[in-house]
Scaffold this active site. Structure first.
Site, PDB file in Angstrom:
ATOM      1  N   GLU A 175       1.005  -1.207   0.079  1.00 42.62           N
ATOM      2  CA  GLU A 175       0.062  -0.113   0.036  1.00 42.62           C
ATOM      3  C   GLU A 175       0.682   1.197  -0.150  1.00 42.62           C
ATOM      4  O   GLU A 175       1.796   1.208   0.875  1.00 42.62           O
ATOM      5  CB  GLU A 175      -0.832  -0.170   1.347  1.00 42.62           C
ATOM      6  CG  GLU A 175      -1.719  -1.250   1.475  1.00 42.62           C
ATOM      7  CD  GLU A 175      -2.429  -1.214   2.889  1.00 42.62           C
ATOM      8  OE1 GLU A 175      -2.378  -0.351   3.525  1.00 42.62           O
ATOM      9  OE2 GLU A 175      -3.045  -2.215   3.052  1.00 42.62           O
ATOM     10  N   LYS A 199       2.175   4.609   1.215  1.00 39.26           N
ATOM     11  CA  LYS A 199       2.490   5.102   2.563  1.00 39.26           C
ATOM     12  C   LYS A 199       2.285   6.595   2.301  1.00 39.26           C
ATOM     13  O   LYS A 199       2.984   7.220   2.157  1.00 39.26           O
ATOM     14  CB  LYS A 199       3.702   4.779   3.383  1.00 39.26           C
ATOM     15  CG  LYS A 199       3.687   5.214   4.712  1.00 39.26           C
ATOM     16  CD  LYS A 199       4.780   4.533   5.334  1.00 39.26           C
ATOM     17  CE  LYS A 199       5.146   4.974   6.737  1.00 39.26           C
ATOM     18  NZ  LYS A 199       4.974   6.587   7.082  1.00 39.26           N
ATOM     19  N   ASP A 236       1.778  10.277   3.248  1.00 37.87           N
ATOM     20  CA  ASP A 236       2.156  11.045   4.373  1.00 37.87           C
ATOM     21  C   ASP A 236       1.157  12.298   4.852  1.00 37.87           C
ATOM     22  O   ASP A 236       0.902  13.204   4.336  1.00 37.87           O
ATOM     23  CB  ASP A 236       3.357  12.145   3.933  1.00 37.87           C
ATOM     24  CG  ASP A 236       4.490  12.412   4.870  1.00 37.87           C
ATOM     25  OD1 ASP A 236       4.084  11.896   6.142  1.00 37.87           O
ATOM     26  OD2 ASP A 236       5.360  12.935   4.592  1.00 37.87           O
ATOM     27  N   TYR A 260      -7.409   2.216   5.694  1.00 34.60           N
ATOM     28  CA  TYR A 260      -6.662   0.744   5.438  1.00 34.60           C
ATOM     29  C   TYR A 260      -6.627  -0.206   6.575  1.00 34.60           C
ATOM     30  O   TYR A 260      -6.065  -1.437   6.396  1.00 34.60           O
ATOM     31  CB  TYR A 260      -5.223   1.267   5.094  1.00 34.60           C
ATOM     32  CG  TYR A 260      -4.532   2.073   6.231  1.00 34.60           C
ATOM     33  CD1 TYR A 260      -4.376   3.575   5.984  1.00 34.60           C
ATOM     34  CD2 TYR A 260      -4.156   1.691   7.234  1.00 34.60           C
ATOM     35  CE1 TYR A 260      -3.873   4.339   6.895  1.00 34.60           C
ATOM     36  CE2 TYR A 260      -3.393   2.434   8.394  1.00 34.60           C
ATOM     37  CZ  TYR A 260      -3.235   3.658   7.845  1.00 34.60           C
ATOM     38  OH  TYR A 260      -2.643   4.382   8.860  1.00 34.60           O
ATOM     39  N   LYS A 299      10.721   2.940   2.828  1.00 36.94           N
ATOM     40  CA  LYS A 299      10.714   4.144   2.784  1.00 36.94           C
ATOM     41  C   LYS A 299      11.391   4.735   1.513  1.00 36.94           C
ATOM     42  O   LYS A 299      12.520   4.151   0.929  1.00 36.94           O
ATOM     43  CB  LYS A 299      11.529   4.857   3.958  1.00 36.94           C
ATOM     44  CG  LYS A 299      10.786   4.778   5.112  1.00 36.94           C
ATOM     45  CD  LYS A 299       9.649   5.528   5.410  1.00 36.94           C
ATOM     46  CE  LYS A 299       9.741   6.936   5.992  1.00 36.94           C
ATOM     47  NZ  LYS A 299       9.831   7.095   7.334  1.00 36.94           N
ATOM     48  N   CYS A 333       9.943  48.263  -5.734  1.00 34.67           N
ATOM     49  CA  CYS A 333       9.585  47.076  -6.257  1.00 34.67           C
ATOM     50  C   CYS A 333      10.576  46.862  -7.628  1.00 34.67           C
ATOM     51  O   CYS A 333      10.958  47.788  -8.431  1.00 34.67           O
ATOM     52  CB  CYS A 333       8.213  47.330  -7.017  1.00 34.67           C
ATOM     53  SG  CYS A 333       7.717  45.978  -8.359  1.00 34.67           S
ATOM     54  N   CYS A 366       8.977  47.800 -11.166  1.00 31.53           N
ATOM     55  CA  CYS A 366       8.673  49.137 -11.664  1.00 31.53           C
ATOM     56  C   CYS A 366       9.212  50.321 -10.728  1.00 31.53           C
ATOM     57  O   CYS A 366       9.154  51.393 -11.131  1.00 31.53           O
ATOM     58  CB  CYS A 366       7.020  49.526 -11.531  1.00 31.53           C
ATOM     59  SG  CYS A 366       6.336  49.218  -9.845  1.00 31.53           S
ATOM     60  N   CYS A 392       4.401  45.596  -3.702  1.00 31.85           N
ATOM     61  CA  CYS A 392       4.415  46.553  -4.342  1.00 31.85           C
ATOM     62  C   CYS A 392       3.061  47.507  -4.416  1.00 31.85           C
ATOM     63  O   CYS A 392       2.159  46.964  -4.781  1.00 31.85           O
ATOM     64  CB  CYS A 392       4.833  46.016  -6.062  1.00 31.85           C
ATOM     65  SG  CYS A 392       4.535  47.598  -7.090  1.00 31.85           S
ATOM     66  N   CYS A 416       1.666  48.682 -11.783  1.00 28.14           N
ATOM     67  CA  CYS A 416       2.894  47.803 -11.986  1.00 28.14           C
ATOM     68  C   CYS A 416       2.788  46.880 -13.309  1.00 28.14           C
ATOM     69  O   CYS A 416       1.883  46.074 -13.270  1.00 28.14           O
ATOM     70  CB  CYS A 416       3.229  47.178 -10.811  1.00 28.14           C
ATOM     71  SG  CYS A 416       4.670  45.948 -10.946  1.00 28.14           S
TER      72      CYS A 416
END
Ligand code: IVH
Length: 685
Positions: A114, A116, A118, A230, A318, A412, A415, A430, A435
């Site tokens: 199956e 796994k 996370d 499961y 893993k 920015c 611009c 900004c 912009c």
């Protein structure tokens, strides 16, 4: 009459459960979102008018728990165990050798593999088929009661369906599963969190865990959580002999089960399948950190016992970690469509999870400062699933002293306008609404949300650079001859683009709302708004208070939305879109259109004697009427409470009939015509 209604309610619930199952569990929807919404709306309305028929397992009752101060502890019926790890196939073979020695020599072993996932372990309790309790794993002995939160997760069955051809639901069933977030949903959530200036999550696991451990279930409800089950932790009245039977039993009972689980007759096949997953991990829609290999026969599993907290009969194989170290060469900054300055790292190219990466996100300037990431640092870069690579941390020991500290830019980069960091937000903005970098992003966002096929970042930049697009309203005024002058455009490609633009005029309202690029309004909030407002005009008139009263919207959302529509630029842009014929309303709004208030528009002002504003809206809508926010000539009635506002003055000016709550109830009961109701004795101002 009441029986008819009750039957209709039950029928709607069955339909909705069936379609929830198809959508969330089987991932194979059979009806459109709009059709589904119509079913849900009808059910909501019937239940609002007949609260006596509401049951806790109704699909409408997924949200509704109260905000709690803390979680209550729950004892698990059996220990919620953990897993031993193997990091390569030889370690899996060594595990196999170890267990072989503990079993009779002639034992034939099968294995279930199956993925796994996370996420976060959850334990779900059902009694006579009804979902009664849901808990976190906690320390394995006791967890926390998160029932109200789990009820909001659409793939958690609130009841096990009773089937005429199958066995009845068991007396008691306790199921273990993993609550998780899909990678795309996680990215969307983070984008919207960032836009709202709220906390972003490091990975889908944290996002799932953080969303489930919310004291306010309404917050959980707004998060795109899913479930895979499961294991059966405890049960009464059923007997299952193998893990494979468990998985099929769970599927039969309507629980979501990972379709990628597989059964093998020997270990080498199981290892080959696991390694195949390892190579495919980037294509999975969810984050998996490995696979679990389980001995199929449950009695054998049992006989193998437990070491510490790890059952010997299964092992986690893993996947290798996806981390790499490289040098951060330079700082790059993207300007987002709402003006956020998004810092990223330009890296010395490095291989990571099968691809070469040269860029990684740095999230935001606060994060950079907290982790003390400097230009020139050797850094750890991480990649999880499809998630964009991110700079995890600097390796401080490798500093030479030549590294440069990163500071918040005062201007920015696109611009040159000054930047601004609002109090309490992590984002830096900004402030220049014109912009060009923001314009490009807004245009890309509009094109992708409105499905203007083939119009991506490159074209957006090209059209902006050539002055053909200044905002997305300009899409609908593009001239064929101007496009033809652009590099790379021939007759056919130009006509295709114009056809795609034309087609985008007819998208559903929720799409248009999402495409406007209002800060904090992604596809989920847009869907919600489209359920409450039936045109952009109606939405644009909504006050922050009204917006805030909508479940799933907070004060920040509400004020962002109101501020967006209050701006003169927005007004001009909307005008431009409207003039071009972009559809800005839902034509066949699926709402109750029959009933004593059918076709009537109401405005509510002041405090009503017994109903809250929300309840009044529900009552009116359930009886076929609609409620809008502002008084106009089209308003049929003003519903007046104590301390009315300016709507009252306006309604009087326009000669609109004014009624009170009692008269509203009388209209619904069909007892009175409220015409000429203006002579209520009220103070004249
Ligand atoms: S079996 C005794 N199966 O992985 C039962 N776990 O590292 C042990 N997980 O806490 C768990 N998918 O949260 C099992 N198909 C799966 C799983 C799975 C994800 C998680 C689970 C567990 C952790 C163990």
């Amino acid at each position: 009459m009441a029986v008819d209604i009750q039957q209709r309610i039950e029928k709607l619930r069955q339909l909705i459960r069936h379609h929830d199952y198809l959508y969330y569990v089987l991932d194979a929807p059979e009806i459109s979102d709009a059709e589904y919404d119509a079913l849900m709306r009808e059910l909501r309305e019937l239940e609002a008018a007949h609260p006596e028929f509401i049951t806790p397992d109704s699909p409408t009752q997924r949200v509704g728990g109260e905000v709690r101060e803390q979680f209550v502890k729950v004892r698990h019926p059996a220990p919620i165990l953990s897993l031993g790890n193997a990091f390569d196939s030889d370690e899996v073979r060594a595990w196999h050798e170890r267990i072989r020695k503990l079993l009779p020599a002639d034992t034939k072993l099968q294995f279930v593999v199956e993925p796994k996932i996370d996420g976060l372990t959850v334990v779900l309790h059902y009694e006579d088929g009804l979902f009664m309790l849901g808990a976190t794993r906690g320390d394995g002995e006791t967890g926390e009661d998160i029932t109200a939160n789990l009820r909001t997760v659409p793939s958690v069955p609130l009841r096990i369906p009773v089937r005429t051809d199958g066995p009845p639901p068991p007396r008691r069933l306790v199921v273990r599963g993993e609550a998780y977030m899909r990678i795309v949903d996680f990215e969307e959530l983070n984008r919207s969190q960032q836009e709202k200036g709220e906390k972003t999550f490091a990975n889908p696991r944290n996002a799932a865990a953080g969303s489930l451990r919310q004291l306010d279930p309404a917050v959980t409800a707004s998060r795109p959580l899913r479930l895979f089950t499961y294991a059966v932790v405890a049960s009464e009245g059923i007997e299952l002999r193998t893990q494979w039977e468990v998985l099929h039993y769970l599927m039969d009972m309507g629980f979501p089960v990972n379709p990628d689980n597989a059964l093998f007759d020997d270990l080498e096949q199981a290892i080959a399948y696991s390694e195949q997953w390892m190579r495919k991990r980037d294509t999975l829609p969810y984050e998996a950190d490995g696979v679990v290999i389980k001995v199929n026969d449950l009695a054998t599993q049992e006989s193998l016992g437990v070491v510490g907290k790890d059952p010997r009969g299964m092992i986690a194989f893993k996947f290798p970690a996806r981390e790499a170290t490289t040098r951060l060469k330079e700082l790059g900054i993207n300007v987002g469509r709402t003006g956020t300055l998004n810092p990223f790292a330009i890296l010395e190219p490095v291989r990571l999870g099968g691809v070469t990466i040269e860029r990684a996100t740095l999230h935001n300037f606060e994060d950079i400062a907290r982790k003390d990431i400097r230009i020139g640092d050797m850094v750890v870069v991480k990649r999880a699933g499809d998630v964009i690579p991110q700079v995890e941390k600097p390796i401080v020991e490798l500093r030479t002293g030549a590294e440069k500290v990163i500071t918040i830019p005062q201007h920015c980069p696109a611009c040159g306008a000054p930047t601004h960091k609002p109090e309490g937000e992590v984002a830096v903005y900004c402030v220049n609404p014109s912009c060009p970098a923001q314009a490009v992003q807004r245009i890309i966002h509009w094109a992708s949300t409105m499905d203007i096929e083939g119009f991506g970042e490159r074209l957006a930049q090209l059209f902006v650079d050539h002055g053909l697009l200044r905002d997305f309203g300009d899409f609908y005024y593009l001239k064929r001859e101007d496009i033809l002058k652009l590099p790379g455009f021939a007759e056919k490609s130009t006509d295709n683009l114009l056809a795609a633009i034309e087609a985008s005029k007819n998208r559903p309202l929720a799409r248009v709302i999402a495409a406007l690029g209002i800060r904090g309004v992604g596809s989920i909030v847009a869907e919600t708004l489209a359920q409450y407002f039936h045109s952009i005009d109606e939405l644009s008139r909504a006050s922050p208070e009204v917006l805030q009263s909508i479940p799933g919207l907070g004060p920040v959302n509400a004020s962002n939305i109101a501020a967006f529509f209050a701006s003169e630029r927005t007004r001009q842009l909307l005008e431009k879109l409207k003039r071009a014929g972009v559809k800005m309303e839902e034509e066949a709004a699926p709402r109750v259109t029959t009933g004593p208030l059918a076709g009537k528009t109401f405005v509510i002002t002041g405090t009503l004697p017994t109903l809250t504003r929300e309840q009044a809206i529900q009552l009116i809508e359930a009886n076929g009427g609609r409620v809008v926010d502002a008084v106009s000539k089209k308003t049929d009635y003003l519903l007046l409470g104590e301390n009315p506002g300016s709507k009252y003055t306006k309604a009087r000016e326009l000669g609109i009939p004014i009624i009170d709550e009692a008269q509203l109830r009388a209209m619904i009961a069909g007892k009175a015509e409220a015409k000429g109701a203006t002579q209520l004795s009220l103070p004249t101002e």
